[in-house]
Design a protein around this motif. Structure first.
Motif, PDB file in Angstrom:
ATOM      1  N   GLU A  66      16.488   1.329 -11.194  1.00  0.00           N
ATOM      2  CA  GLU A  66      17.665   0.456 -11.180  1.00  0.00           C
ATOM      3  C   GLU A  66      18.193   0.198 -12.586  1.00  0.00           C
ATOM      4  O   GLU A  66      19.408   0.171 -12.835  1.00  0.00           O
ATOM      5  CB  GLU A  66      17.323  -0.855 -10.488  1.00  0.00           C
ATOM      6  N   LYS A  82      -1.738  -2.431  -3.348  1.00  0.00           N
ATOM      7  CA  LYS A  82      -1.021  -3.387  -4.175  1.00  0.00           C
ATOM      8  C   LYS A  82      -0.562  -2.747  -5.470  1.00  0.00           C
ATOM      9  O   LYS A  82       0.582  -2.948  -5.929  1.00  0.00           O
ATOM     10  CB  LYS A  82      -1.929  -4.582  -4.461  1.00  0.00           C
ATOM     11  N   LYS A 104      10.975   1.418  -9.140  1.00  0.00           N
ATOM     12  CA  LYS A 104      12.289   1.092  -8.585  1.00  0.00           C
ATOM     13  C   LYS A 104      13.109   0.281  -9.596  1.00  0.00           C
ATOM     14  O   LYS A 104      14.307   0.506  -9.785  1.00  0.00           O
ATOM     15  CB  LYS A 104      12.101   0.293  -7.293  1.00  0.00           C
ATOM     16  N   ALA A 105      12.413  -0.646 -10.269  1.00  0.00           N
ATOM     17  CA  ALA A 105      13.115  -1.445 -11.279  1.00  0.00           C
ATOM     18  C   ALA A 105      13.584  -0.562 -12.422  1.00  0.00           C
ATOM     19  O   ALA A 105      14.690  -0.746 -12.958  1.00  0.00           O
ATOM     20  CB  ALA A 105      12.189  -2.547 -11.797  1.00  0.00           C
ATOM     21  N   ALA A 123       7.391  -0.749  -7.245  1.00  0.00           N
ATOM     22  CA  ALA A 123       8.381  -1.753  -7.647  1.00  0.00           C
ATOM     23  C   ALA A 123       8.826  -1.530  -9.084  1.00  0.00           C
ATOM     24  O   ALA A 123      10.032  -1.639  -9.415  1.00  0.00           O
ATOM     25  CB  ALA A 123       7.790  -3.163  -7.475  1.00  0.00           C
ATOM     26  N   ALA A 124       7.834  -1.205  -9.948  1.00  0.00           N
ATOM     27  CA  ALA A 124       8.183  -0.956 -11.345  1.00  0.00           C
ATOM     28  C   ALA A 124       9.077   0.264 -11.476  1.00  0.00           C
ATOM     29  O   ALA A 124      10.041   0.284 -12.267  1.00  0.00           O
ATOM     30  CB  ALA A 124       6.909  -0.780 -12.154  1.00  0.00           C
ATOM     31  N   ALA A 161       2.189  -0.509  -4.722  1.00  0.00           N
ATOM     32  CA  ALA A 161       3.418  -1.279  -4.494  1.00  0.00           C
ATOM     33  C   ALA A 161       4.013  -1.756  -5.821  1.00  0.00           C
ATOM     34  O   ALA A 161       5.238  -1.716  -6.040  1.00  0.00           O
ATOM     35  CB  ALA A 161       3.129  -2.475  -3.579  1.00  0.00           C
ATOM     36  N   GLU A 162       3.092  -2.196  -6.701  1.00  0.00           N
ATOM     37  CA  GLU A 162       3.556  -2.634  -8.011  1.00  0.00           C
ATOM     38  C   GLU A 162       4.181  -1.478  -8.781  1.00  0.00           C
ATOM     39  O   GLU A 162       5.228  -1.635  -9.431  1.00  0.00           O
ATOM     40  CB  GLU A 162       2.404  -3.226  -8.796  1.00  0.00           C
TER      41      GLU A 162
END
Length: 439
Positions: A362, A348, A358-359, A355-356, A351-352
């Motif tokens: 981006e 998790k 990836k953000a 995600a962070a 993944a976080e």
């Protein structure tokens, strides 16, 4: 990123601590189960070793019978030993008495031989003295006769000289007549002197013979007295010897009687001891047979109880083993669940983070900034916000210290050593013996 890595490390530490505590609990449970098993084994062994009161009484009776048999045997051996000692003492006393008697006889014989030798020597000396006295008397008589003969010759010479002078003065006829008369007178005087000398010699010889006869009688009387004394001493010695022999014989008879009595008593005691020993051995044998039968029955019962205890123990061990296996399985399941939870947390977190990240990517794409520049700027910002190692948090410092200690232990450093310093080396020249070319 550093926060995520620290979170991962913290999670792994928590997992390791959970595994360690799980292992400790499993080990503690196993040890407790093993101790309980040992205690049960000891209880079962003590129960198997318990003795029935009847068996204890039978064993005690057998031991007492054995002790009585041993005491009777010791008493019998002591009586036999005492009888043998008394027999040896009696034989020794008889032997000593015989030796003393032999020594006494030898001493008496030596004294008698010495006395006889002294008597023979005295007798020989006396006979030699008598012979010497007789010889001296004969010589003295011969000397007296010779002296008398010489005295008669000397007495005749003056008469002859005187008649010769008278013949020279007178006439021839008267001279012859006077000479004849004077010769007859001188011959008578010579005969008279010779007779007197002979009578004196005979009287002297008679005196000497009487003295010799007296001395011979005295010697014979002395010899008879000596012989009588020797005979009396011999009779007394013989009587004394006979008395001593009778005493020795009586002592020997008494010793023999005492020895026979001691032997009879020892034989009787040995027979009684043998009978008593046989009775005791029979009683002990009977008691031993009864004890053996009872012991066999008790051993069979104990064996049965031990088998039942062993079966019960095996069942308990199987149950304990099953419980330990179930506890281990349960612990393994708990460990797996904890590990799974940790992995889920890590996944998790990853993944976080992804995600962070990836953000952020981006956002970077949206902002159209150079990624290297953005990383450089974020690093500077994080460093400036952290304040360096001096202003780091206690958790980071503790982590740094733990890493340094791990490195010190891994690479041979001592506790408290600074592993960031460059090591110092000391080189010493070895001692080399000088080489002398001339040698």
């Amino acid at each position: 990123m550093s926060g995520i890595s620290s979170l991962v490390r913290t999670s792994s530490k928590l997992i390791r601590c959970g595994q360690t505590s799980a292992r400790r609990s499993v080990y503690t449970t196993a040890v407790r189960l093993g101790e309980d098993k040992k205690q049960k084994d000891l209880d079962m062994a003590s129960m198997a070793k318990k003795i029935d009161p009847k068996e204890a009484a039978a064993r005690k009776a057998a031991e007492e019978a054995t002790k009585r048999a041993l005491a009777a045997k010791a008493a019998r051996e002591a009586a036999e030993k005492k009888a043998l000692e008394e027999k040896a003492a009696a034989e020794k006393a008889a032997k000593l008495a015989a030796q003393q008697e032999q020594a006494k006889k030898a001493a008496e014989k030596a004294a008698a031989d010495k006395k006889a030798a002294d008597a023979a020597a005295a007798k020989a000396a006396k006979e030699a003295a008598e012979k010497a006295a007789a010889k001296a008397a004969e010589k003295k008589a011969a000397d007296a006769a010779e002296k008398a003969k010489k005295a008669a010759g000397k007495a005749r010479e003056p008469v002859q000289q005187k008649s010769a002078e008278q013949d020279a003065k007178t006439s021839a006829s008267g001279r012859v007549q006077t000479a004849d008369s004077l010769g007859s007178r001188s011959e008578g005087a010579a005969k008279k002197a010779a007779a007197e000398a002979t009578a004196a010699a005979a009287a002297r010889k008679a005196q000497e013979d009487a003295a010799a006869e007296k001395a011979s009688k005295e010697a014979a009387a002395k010899k008879a007295a000596t012989e009588a004394a020797a005979k009396k001493a011999a009779l007394e010695a013989a009587a004394k010897k006979a008395a001593q022999e009778a005493s020795v014989k009586r002592a020997a008879e008494e010793a023999a009687a005492k020895k026979a009595a001691a032997e009879a008593a020892a034989k009787k005691a040995a027979e009684e001891a043998a009978a008593k020993k046989a009775a005791e051995e029979a009683a002990a044998k009977k008691a031993a047979a009864e004890a053996a039968a009872k012991k066999a029955a008790e051993e069979a019962a104990a064996k049965k109880a031990a088998e039942e205890a062993a079966a019960k123990k095996a069942a308990e061990e199987a149950a304990a083993k099953k419980a330990a296996e179930e506890a281990a399985a349960r612990k393994a399941a708990e460990d797996a669940a904890a590990k799974k939870a940790a992995e889920e947390v890590a996944a998790k977190k990853a993944a976080e983070e992804a995600a962070a990240q990836k953000a952020a990517e981006e956002e970077a794409i949206r902002n159209m900034q150079d990624p290297i520049q953005s990383l450089f700027l974020s690093s500077i910002r994080s460093t400036s916000s952290a304040g360096g190692l001096e202003n780091a948090s206690p958790e980071i410092k503790a982590e740094l210290e733990s890493e340094l200690e791990r490195l010190a232990k891994q690479y041979g450093g001592q506790a408290g050593a600074n592993m960031t310093d460059f090591p110092t080396f000391q080189f010493t020249d070895p001692d080399v013996d000088p080489i002398n070319v001339s040698e």
